[in-house]
Design an enzyme around this catalytic site. Structure first.
Site, PDB file in Angstrom:
ATOM      1  N   SER A 138       0.833  -1.203   0.000  1.00  0.00           N
ATOM      2  CA  SER A 138       0.000   0.000   0.000  1.00  0.00           C
ATOM      3  C   SER A 138       0.864   1.247   0.000  1.00  0.00           C
ATOM      4  O   SER A 138       1.876   1.312   0.684  1.00  0.00           O
ATOM      5  CB  SER A 138      -0.918   0.020   1.235  1.00  0.00           C
ATOM      6  OG  SER A 138      -1.679   1.207   1.252  1.00  0.00           O
ATOM      7  N   LYS A 193      -4.285  -6.846   3.776  1.00  0.00           N
ATOM      8  CA  LYS A 193      -4.342  -5.743   2.810  1.00  0.00           C
ATOM      9  C   LYS A 193      -5.783  -5.453   2.399  1.00  0.00           C
ATOM     10  O   LYS A 193      -6.176  -4.290   2.204  1.00  0.00           O
ATOM     11  CB  LYS A 193      -3.502  -6.095   1.574  1.00  0.00           C
ATOM     12  CG  LYS A 193      -3.560  -5.060   0.446  1.00  0.00           C
ATOM     13  CD  LYS A 193      -3.110  -3.668   0.905  1.00  0.00           C
ATOM     14  CE  LYS A 193      -2.773  -2.730  -0.231  1.00  0.00           C
ATOM     15  NZ  LYS A 193      -3.712  -2.622  -1.324  1.00  0.00           N
ATOM     16  N   HIS A 196      -7.303  -3.498   5.132  1.00  0.00           N
ATOM     17  CA  HIS A 196      -6.722  -2.155   5.017  1.00  0.00           C
ATOM     18  C   HIS A 196      -7.491  -1.344   3.977  1.00  0.00           C
ATOM     19  O   HIS A 196      -7.876  -0.198   4.220  1.00  0.00           O
ATOM     20  CB  HIS A 196      -5.249  -2.269   4.617  1.00  0.00           C
ATOM     21  CG  HIS A 196      -4.646  -0.999   4.082  1.00  0.00           C
ATOM     22  ND1 HIS A 196      -4.900  -0.532   2.800  1.00  0.00           N
ATOM     23  CD2 HIS A 196      -3.815  -0.087   4.648  1.00  0.00           C
ATOM     24  CE1 HIS A 196      -4.264   0.599   2.602  1.00  0.00           C
ATOM     25  NE2 HIS A 196      -3.587   0.891   3.705  1.00  0.00           N
ATOM     26  N   ASN A 197      -7.731  -1.933   2.806  1.00  0.00           N
ATOM     27  CA  ASN A 197      -8.427  -1.211   1.750  1.00  0.00           C
ATOM     28  C   ASN A 197      -9.870  -0.919   2.126  1.00  0.00           C
ATOM     29  O   ASN A 197     -10.421   0.125   1.751  1.00  0.00           O
ATOM     30  CB  ASN A 197      -8.372  -2.006   0.440  1.00  0.00           C
ATOM     31  CG  ASN A 197      -7.014  -1.929  -0.228  1.00  0.00           C
ATOM     32  OD1 ASN A 197      -6.012  -1.625   0.417  1.00  0.00           O
ATOM     33  ND2 ASN A 197      -6.962  -2.204  -1.499  1.00  0.00           N
ATOM     34  N   GLU A 200      -9.805   1.991   4.267  1.00  0.00           N
ATOM     35  CA  GLU A 200      -9.549   3.134   3.377  1.00  0.00           C
ATOM     36  C   GLU A 200     -10.859   3.646   2.768  1.00  0.00           C
ATOM     37  O   GLU A 200     -11.102   4.855   2.731  1.00  0.00           O
ATOM     38  CB  GLU A 200      -8.575   2.695   2.289  1.00  0.00           C
ATOM     39  CG  GLU A 200      -8.218   3.737   1.260  1.00  0.00           C
ATOM     40  CD  GLU A 200      -7.331   3.160   0.178  1.00  0.00           C
ATOM     41  OE1 GLU A 200      -7.640   3.363  -1.013  1.00  0.00           O
ATOM     42  OE2 GLU A 200      -6.337   2.486   0.518  1.00  0.00           O
ATOM     43  N   TYR A 201     -11.707   2.739   2.301  1.00  0.00           N
ATOM     44  CA  TYR A 201     -13.020   3.125   1.781  1.00  0.00           C
ATOM     45  C   TYR A 201     -13.800   3.898   2.842  1.00  0.00           C
ATOM     46  O   TYR A 201     -14.409   4.934   2.561  1.00  0.00           O
ATOM     47  CB  TYR A 201     -13.828   1.887   1.387  1.00  0.00           C
ATOM     48  CG  TYR A 201     -13.615   1.372  -0.009  1.00  0.00           C
ATOM     49  CD1 TYR A 201     -14.673   1.287  -0.907  1.00  0.00           C
ATOM     50  CD2 TYR A 201     -12.376   0.923  -0.439  1.00  0.00           C
ATOM     51  CE1 TYR A 201     -14.508   0.782  -2.191  1.00  0.00           C
ATOM     52  CE2 TYR A 201     -12.183   0.412  -1.715  1.00  0.00           C
ATOM     53  CZ  TYR A 201     -13.246   0.346  -2.585  1.00  0.00           C
ATOM     54  OH  TYR A 201     -13.072  -0.154  -3.856  1.00  0.00           O
TER      55      TYR A 201
END
Length: 491
Positions: A138, A193, A196-197, A200-201
């Site tokens: 990332s 990951k 994590h994403n 992030e959203y």
């Protein structure tokens, strides 16, 4: 020239934005890198040559257009990092590589692969005598070049051999610690990951809602809003996404005004947020804030439908009623508290996955890895790591530090959500987070009625408040049913 000098330390396949910058990052840290790019005749030919003659010129990077020559150029046990599109391209590339590999060689998938695909590839590689790492990376283009957050998992015996390279190209936290450490077996690196994403959203949706409330209820202009985000970036909300939001608000448009005001309100997505929600559902874990963020992107894409609906249901706000300073303080509380809910939900999913799959994830270590390089890097990740270090298996919001934080934030948080809804302003992520918090803090929920309904129409049974947990009952609600009951299980 010695063998170590004549052969590369690592090979990298895929010279799109991420791959190209990772290769430059590796070379800048003193590693010798072989690069190769898969090409279809007539399409993207010359990629390797252009890179070697351009950005890689004069650096310890050697380019190859033949896969056999490429693999032969890497010292054994080979370490080859694949930066290609997730899905079938990874499988196809593995099949092309394996005839040229030696036992013990290591393949690293640095793309956004589904963790179940990585589970399968780890097993396949090990069956054929190789080792496989699925690693989340990332940080985008800047992180790839200057230091990313790197989350490797898979064949554990490979970690000591790739650790020096991966940690050297990782971002450094403020204390100098590399934002890269071993996650665990199988597809755990890609699972982390994915979460994590998802976070992030959620972060991006929450920040967008804060911007929208600020714009609509306080009538601040872009520079004024930018200053508020800059102030927030000096305290507990300090993060990469808050920082770039201030920059975006101030960015001029070539035609005059500010570029943000001319960008169409239709957001895209590539799927990792959706995967996070699907896998949370498979694990039976609530991830509603991130789900809300995913669905809001989907709704935003239906621009024409929203235009039509806006003419039928005109929404009205009364900004003159509100004190700018008070709205700003309430927005800070709502944003901070909602972000904590998002992280709490994400880490709870990681804990459930760790228990279900036997991964033994270290949540404190994961929080530390996210402090630098990655898109969700935030100041309070140190606090999250400290909380999990002290209370390893606790729900984040129930840990001592964040328990006290939430006590301070709730009054203004709920005030902000109430004002926004009264003024017909959509704040779906703020409201979702608040509702989750209220549900979490409720000793009793109306799920007793849900279970009664399920038993009524489907004989799905229920537990009683006056019997031990795990003891199930069925009621003949209508007087016409029998005693046969459905099995008890949760999806």
């Amino acid at each position: 020239m010695t063998k170590k000098q004549s052969l590369s330390d690592i090979g990298l396949i895929g010279l799109a934005v991420m791959g190209e910058n990772l290769a430059l990052n590796m070379a800048s840290k003193g590693w010798h890198v072989s690069v190769y790019n898969r090409t279809v005749p007539g399409v993207e030919e010359g990629v390797v040559d252009r890179f070697i003659a351009g950005r890689a010129k004069g650096k310890t990077i050697a380019g190859y257009t033949d896969i056999a020559a490429f693999t032969a150029s890497v010292s054994t046990p080979r370490k080859i990092m694949m930066m290609v599109r997730a899905g079938a391209p990874v499988d196809e590339l593995m099949e092309q590589l394996m005839p040229h590999l030696s036992p013990g060689d290591i393949l690293i998938d640095g793309g956004n692969s589904n963790y179940e695909d990585t589970n399968r590839r780890v097993a396949l590689a090990q069956e054929r005598g190789f080792r496989f790492i699925g690693s989340g990376v990332s940080g985008g283009e800047e992180g790839a070049l200057n230091g990313a957050s790197i989350m490797p998992g898979g064949s554990v015996s490979a970690w000591p051999e790739v650790k020096p390279i991966l940690q050297s190209i990782a971002a450094r936290a403020d204390d100098g610690t590399p934002c890269c450490d071993w996650i665990g077996p199988e597809g755990s690196g890609h699972f982390v990951k994915m979460i994590h994403n998802g976070i992030e959203y959620g972060d991006m949706q929450l920040i967008a809602e804060a911007y929208w409330v600020m714009k609509k209820l306080t009538s601040l202009d872009n520079p004024q809003m930018a200053r508020i985000f800059q102030e927030w970036n000096e305290g507990k909300l300090r993060s990469y996404l808050i920082e770039i939001t201030a920059h975006i608000l101030n960015h001029p448009d070539k035609k005059g005004g500010y570029l943000l005001d001319h960008i169409l309100d239709a957001a895209g997505q590539k799927g990792t947020g959706k995967w996070a929600v699907i896998n949370a559902m498979e694990l039976g874990m609530p991830l509603e804030l991130i789900a809300t963020a995913v669905f809001e992107r989907s709704l935003s894409a239906h621009k024409e439908l929203r235009v039509q609906a806006s003419t039928l249901f005109p929404l009205r706000q009364t900004p003159a009623l509100y004190n700018k300073e008070e709205i700003q303080e309430s927005l800070f509380a709502a944003l901070y508290a909602s972000k904590l809910v998002s992280y709490a939900q994400g880490f709870a999913v990681l804990k459930q996955a760790s228990d279900r799959f036997g991964w033994n994830l270290n949540l404190a270590s994961i929080a530390l890895m996210w402090r630098g390089g990655c898109i969700i890097r935030s100041a309070f990740l140190n606090d999250i790591a400290n909380a999990f270090s002290r209370e390893r298996d606790a729900h984040l919001l129930l840990t001592e530090y964040f328990r006290e934080e939430m006590h301070q934030l709730v009054p203004r948080w709920k005030q902000l959500v109430g004002i926004a809804l009264k003024e017909e302003l959509p704040v779906p992520a703020f409201a979702s987070a608040l509702n989750y918090f209220y549900s979490l803090a409720s000793e009793q929920l109306p799920a007793n009625l849900l279970q009664a309904q399920r038993d009524y129409f489907g004989a799905h049974t229920f537990e009683r408040t006056d019997a031990p947990r795990g003891t199930f009952f069925h009621e003949n609600w209508t007087g016409h049913g029998g005693q046969t009951q459905s099995g008890t299980y949760n999806v």
